[in-house]
Every structure is written in C-alpha cells, then in structure tokens.
Write a protein that holds these residues in place. Structure first.
Motif, short mmCIF file in Angstrom:
data_model
loop_
_atom_site.label_atom_id
_atom_site.label_comp_id
_atom_site.label_asym_id
_atom_site.label_seq_id
_atom_site.Cartn_x
_atom_site.Cartn_y
_atom_site.Cartn_z
N THR A 17 0.85 -1.18 0.00
CA THR A 17 0.00 0.00 0.00
C THR A 17 0.89 1.23 0.00
N ARG A 18 0.63 2.13 -0.95
CA ARG A 18 1.41 3.37 -1.04
C ARG A 18 1.01 4.33 0.09
N LYS A 19 1.80 5.37 0.26
CA LYS A 19 1.52 6.36 1.31
C LYS A 19 0.14 7.00 1.16
N ASP A 20 -0.31 7.15 -0.09
CA ASP A 20 -1.63 7.76 -0.31
C ASP A 20 -2.78 6.77 -0.18
N LYS A 71 12.12 3.72 10.82
CA LYS A 71 11.10 3.71 9.78
C LYS A 71 11.26 4.84 8.76
N GLU A 72 12.44 5.44 8.68
CA GLU A 72 12.72 6.46 7.68
C GLU A 72 13.87 6.00 6.79
#
Length: 89
Positions: A17-20, A71-72
């Motif tokens: 799932t993408r960020k959007d 998580k970055e």
C-alpha cells in the motif's frame, strides 16, 4: 551502470500500500551471482520476461543504496570490490 550476471533463484510479486492509500505491486528477482552463494534482490518491471527460475541472466541495474532507520529511509554506503584472481593467490 552495474551489470549483474547470475542465476535466477526466485521470482516474486509482492503487493503493498502506497503512502496515499492506493494499492501497488512490485516484482523481485533473487539472482545468485556467479561464484557467490548470496542472492541479490533486484526490483524489476512486472511485465518484462527474464526467464524462469534457474535461467542464466545478465541484467543492467542502477544502484540506490539506502537503509531504514526508525522507519525512515536514509542514504547508505555501497561496498563493491574486485576479487583477486585464483592464480594470483
């Protein structure tokens, strides 16, 4: 450019799932380079044919080294080397 020569050990399509919030897919080839037992994961286009598991391939790749910290995604180093020839040892 870098070239990876080796044998295809696995071929997977993963969903994510993408960020959007929209769904996406990525295809991963696991390639075992010549004279190595450690496979390299290569993200490849879904529709392109590279052969079946066990096929010998030579793929031109671009390398973008990164790692995840807290998580970055952050820049990372890439180590490459030229192995010594067997007859020179």
């Amino acid at each position: 450019m870098f070239y990876i020569k080796g044998t295809i050990k696995d071929d997977k399509i993963e969903s994510f799932t993408r960020k959007d919030g929209t769904p996406g897919q990525k295809r991963l080839l696991y390639i075992e380079p010549l004279n190595s037992i450690y496979p390299i994961t290569v993200n490849v286009p879904i529709g392109k044919d590279y052969g079946k598991i066990g096929a010998k391939v030579e793929i031109e790749v671009r390398v973008y080294p990164f790692s995840f910290v807290n998580k970055e995604r952050q820049k990372a180093f890439l180590s490459v080397y030229v192995p010594e020839e067997d007859d020179k040892k």
